[in-house]
Scaffold this motif. Structure first.
Motif, PDB file in Angstrom:
ATOM      1  N   UNK A 105       0.829  -1.209   0.000  1.00  0.00           N
ATOM      2  CA  UNK A 105       0.000   0.000   0.000  1.00  0.00           C
ATOM      3  C   UNK A 105       0.861   1.256   0.000  1.00  0.00           C
ATOM      4  N   UNK A 106       1.926   1.244   0.781  1.00  0.00           N
ATOM      5  CA  UNK A 106       2.791   2.426   0.853  1.00  0.00           C
ATOM      6  C   UNK A 106       3.408   2.736  -0.506  1.00  0.00           C
ATOM      7  N   UNK A 107       3.831   1.700  -1.216  1.00  0.00           N
ATOM      8  CA  UNK A 107       4.525   1.911  -2.481  1.00  0.00           C
ATOM      9  C   UNK A 107       3.550   2.116  -3.641  1.00  0.00           C
ATOM     10  N   UNK A 108       2.447   1.370  -3.648  1.00  0.00           N
ATOM     11  CA  UNK A 108       1.605   1.297  -4.834  1.00  0.00           C
ATOM     12  C   UNK A 108       0.265   2.004  -4.733  1.00  0.00           C
ATOM     13  N   UNK A 109      -0.071   2.583  -3.565  1.00  0.00           N
ATOM     14  CA  UNK A 109      -1.419   3.132  -3.395  1.00  0.00           C
ATOM     15  C   UNK A 109      -1.770   4.180  -4.442  1.00  0.00           C
ATOM     16  N   UNK A 110      -0.823   5.063  -4.764  1.00  0.00           N
ATOM     17  CA  UNK A 110      -1.114   6.109  -5.745  1.00  0.00           C
ATOM     18  C   UNK A 110      -1.452   5.497  -7.101  1.00  0.00           C
ATOM     19  N   UNK A 111      -0.677   4.485  -7.512  1.00  0.00           N
ATOM     20  CA  UNK A 111      -0.924   3.852  -8.805  1.00  0.00           C
ATOM     21  C   UNK A 111      -2.272   3.142  -8.809  1.00  0.00           C
ATOM     22  N   UNK A 112      -2.597   2.464  -7.709  1.00  0.00           N
ATOM     23  CA  UNK A 112      -3.860   1.732  -7.628  1.00  0.00           C
ATOM     24  C   UNK A 112      -5.043   2.691  -7.712  1.00  0.00           C
ATOM     25  N   UNK A 113      -5.001   3.750  -6.900  1.00  0.00           N
ATOM     26  CA  UNK A 113      -6.113   4.712  -6.896  1.00  0.00           C
ATOM     27  C   UNK A 113      -6.209   5.423  -8.241  1.00  0.00           C
ATOM     28  N   UNK A 114      -5.065   5.754  -8.835  1.00  0.00           N
ATOM     29  CA  UNK A 114      -5.083   6.423 -10.139  1.00  0.00           C
ATOM     30  C   UNK A 114      -5.709   5.535 -11.203  1.00  0.00           C
ATOM     31  N   UNK A 115      -5.341   4.259 -11.215  1.00  0.00           N
ATOM     32  CA  UNK A 115      -5.920   3.318 -12.185  1.00  0.00           C
ATOM     33  C   UNK A 115      -7.428   3.206 -11.998  1.00  0.00           C
ATOM     34  N   UNK A 116      -7.856   3.081 -10.751  1.00  0.00           N
ATOM     35  CA  UNK A 116      -9.282   2.952 -10.470  1.00  0.00           C
ATOM     36  C   UNK A 116     -10.042   4.234 -10.825  1.00  0.00           C
ATOM     37  N   UNK A 117      -9.428   5.383 -10.576  1.00  0.00           N
ATOM     38  CA  UNK A 117     -10.090   6.647 -10.906  1.00  0.00           C
ATOM     39  C   UNK A 117     -10.333   6.747 -12.406  1.00  0.00           C
ATOM     40  N   UNK A 118      -9.331   6.355 -13.188  1.00  0.00           N
ATOM     41  CA  UNK A 118      -9.501   6.375 -14.641  1.00  0.00           C
ATOM     42  C   UNK A 118     -10.631   5.453 -15.079  1.00  0.00           C
ATOM     43  N   UNK A 119     -10.771   4.303 -14.419  1.00  0.00           N
ATOM     44  CA  UNK A 119     -11.753   3.310 -14.844  1.00  0.00           C
ATOM     45  C   UNK A 119     -13.168   3.621 -14.378  1.00  0.00           C
ATOM     46  N   UNK A 120     -13.314   4.104 -13.126  1.00  0.00           N
ATOM     47  CA  UNK A 120     -14.671   4.335 -12.605  1.00  0.00           C
ATOM     48  C   UNK A 120     -15.110   5.779 -12.742  1.00  0.00           C
ATOM     49  N   UNK A 121     -14.163   6.674 -13.030  1.00  0.00           N
ATOM     50  CA  UNK A 121     -14.522   8.059 -13.276  1.00  0.00           C
ATOM     51  C   UNK A 121     -14.912   8.857 -12.055  1.00  0.00           C
ATOM     52  N   UNK A 122     -14.581   8.372 -10.866  1.00  0.00           N
ATOM     53  CA  UNK A 122     -14.954   9.063  -9.630  1.00  0.00           C
ATOM     54  C   UNK A 122     -13.817   8.899  -8.633  1.00  0.00           C
ATOM     55  N   UNK A 123     -13.193  10.017  -8.292  1.00  0.00           N
ATOM     56  CA  UNK A 123     -12.014   9.993  -7.420  1.00  0.00           C
ATOM     57  C   UNK A 123     -12.342   9.406  -6.049  1.00  0.00           C
ATOM     58  N   UNK A 124     -13.418   9.886  -5.429  1.00  0.00           N
ATOM     59  CA  UNK A 124     -13.778   9.399  -4.097  1.00  0.00           C
ATOM     60  C   UNK A 124     -14.135   7.923  -4.109  1.00  0.00           C
TER      61      UNK A 124
END
Length: 430
Positions: A27-46
């Protein structure tokens, strides 16, 4: 219990403590990449961060039982995507987006058997877009910084609160409000228009600078340094430099970070106690970081426009990095650089640092006049380094009783336990 095709585990399941540490590390290393990927896919940051957090909870439950996946970040991302699909299905939103997302997930699962763990340095444009979204102008500066530190930097609310010297509840409220604001404003997951880059980039660099500084000198806690924060800031700044190669300030900040971090191996002793600049073993300084920092500063200069505040600070760090000793440091040049910095980015802290440089260049008496002026202005009231610096000057002038009193005052203001003990020892005359 969900059995993910991405869960290629070791033959024997690890103990709970090891699995929890693995979850925390991924989580410490990859959280930004994970959230960024999900934001692109679901279209909602929160929603993206909520999904990532839910996947993290699943990992804490499953990894101690099933073993740590070979590719933990991909496992978390896949689980979060499934949760998005399930949520849409429950709400009867079987639209084209869900179908595309399901197809994307199936493709990733088919390829997972041959996948290698993600390279933590291989951050793509999604993370850069996430950083710029976190610094969107619809948010206040405080919200921009808090949200970027939380989602991109991976800091907890408590860590952010310490960095800002505010209650943890305040930081949590800022983050919640920021997410709601982004949703209400329908902020798209995309890079801002080119004409908006300068304003947004300033906020981004300010966040990275804050993360680095919190790692360089922890504002509180039992450790004097938290180098993992500084290294994360350097990593993200390298990403920016690669993706925005013609931005002078990005290279300038990267230079400052690299040159400063080069001294990290010598800044603490074997017990974790502070080792001040004059006492550091310079043979332990990281020469590769110095070379990278100087190259980044040279690149910033090549882009033209003169040195920014970050560039001037990097030039000061370079003076220290190339000097064979404290005595052989070009203190007069450092004073000039601080004077220039004070003109383009005036602050009491810059003036305090200039005073320290003046003390080395021309002696403690002239520096004490600067410090006394700062003290009278009240601009650094409550800042422990003001009485600490004054104490050092008084000690050099032979005014030991006054110096011990100032060291005691500095110790009472210091939030970091290691630094407080150092100051208390000096107040006791040790």
């Amino acid at each position: 219990m969900t059995d993910s095709p991405l869960s290629e585990t070791a033959r024997s399941a690890p103990d709970t403590g090891a699995a929890e540490r693995a979850v925390a590390a991924v989580w410490r290393i990859e959280s930004a990449k994970i959230v960024a990927t999900l934001t692109r896919l679901v279209g909602d940051f929160g929603l993206a961060e909520d999904l990532a957090q839910e996947a993290l909870i699943d990992a804490l439950a499953q990894w101690p039982v099933d073993g740590v996946p070979r590719n933990g970040a991909a496992w978390l991302t896949a689980v979060a995507k499934r949760k998005a699909i399930d949520g849409w299905r429950r709400r009867e939103r079987l639209d084209e987006r869900m179908a595309l997302l399901a197809h994307d997930l199936e493709r990733e699962q088919d390829e997972a058997a041959d996948a290698l763990p993600w390279d933590p340095d291989a951050v793509d444009d999604d993370v850069l877009q996430l950083i710029f979204i976190s610094c969107h102008p619809v948010l206040s500066r405080e919200a921009q910084v808090a949200l970027t530190l939380r989602v991109v930097g991976g800091l907890s609310s408590e860590e952010i609160a310490r960095a800002f010297l505010v209650p943890s509840a305040t930081v949590q409220q800022r983050i919640v409000r920021a997410k709601k604001t982004l949703t209400a404003a329908n902020v798209p997951f995309e890079m801002p228009a080119k004409q908006e880059h300068a304003a947004r980039l300033g906020a981004v660099l300010g966040v990275l600078y804050l993360i680095f500084n919190e790692g360089h000198s922890a504002s509180s806690g039992t450790d004097w340094m938290r180098p993992e924060l500084s290294l994360e800031a350097i990593r993200l700044c390298r990403v920016l430099a690669a993706l925005m190669p013609r931005e002078r300030d990005v290279h300038s900040l990267l230079a400052l970070m690299e040159l400063t971090a080069a001294r990290f191996p010598a800044r603490v002793d074997a017990h974790g106690d502070p080792v001040l600049l004059a006492d550091q073993d310079r043979s332990r300084w990281d020469r590769s970081r110095i070379a990278r920092g100087r190259a980044a500063l040279e690149r910033a200069d090549e882009l033209g426009g003169g040195r920014s505040a970050y560039g001037l600070q990097a030039a000061i760090a370079e003076c220290h990095a190339v000097a064979p000793s404290v005595e052989q440091t070009d203190w007069e040049r450092i004073v000039v650089l601080y004077e220039a910095l004070g003109r383009i980015a005036p602050s009491p802290v810059v003036e305090l640092n200039r005073a320290a440089a003046v003390a080395m260049a021309t002696g403690p008496a002239s520096a004490l006049l600067i410090i006394d002026g700062l003290q009278a202005s009240g601009g650094l009231r409550g800042y422990h380094l003001l009485p600490a610096t004054r104490a050092e000057l008084l000690l050099r002038l032979g005014r030991e009783d006054e110096a011990r009193s100032e060291f005691a005052a500095a110790a009472a203001l210091a939030g970091n336990e290691r630094e407080r003990k150092l100051l208390e020892a000096k107040a006791a005359g040790n």
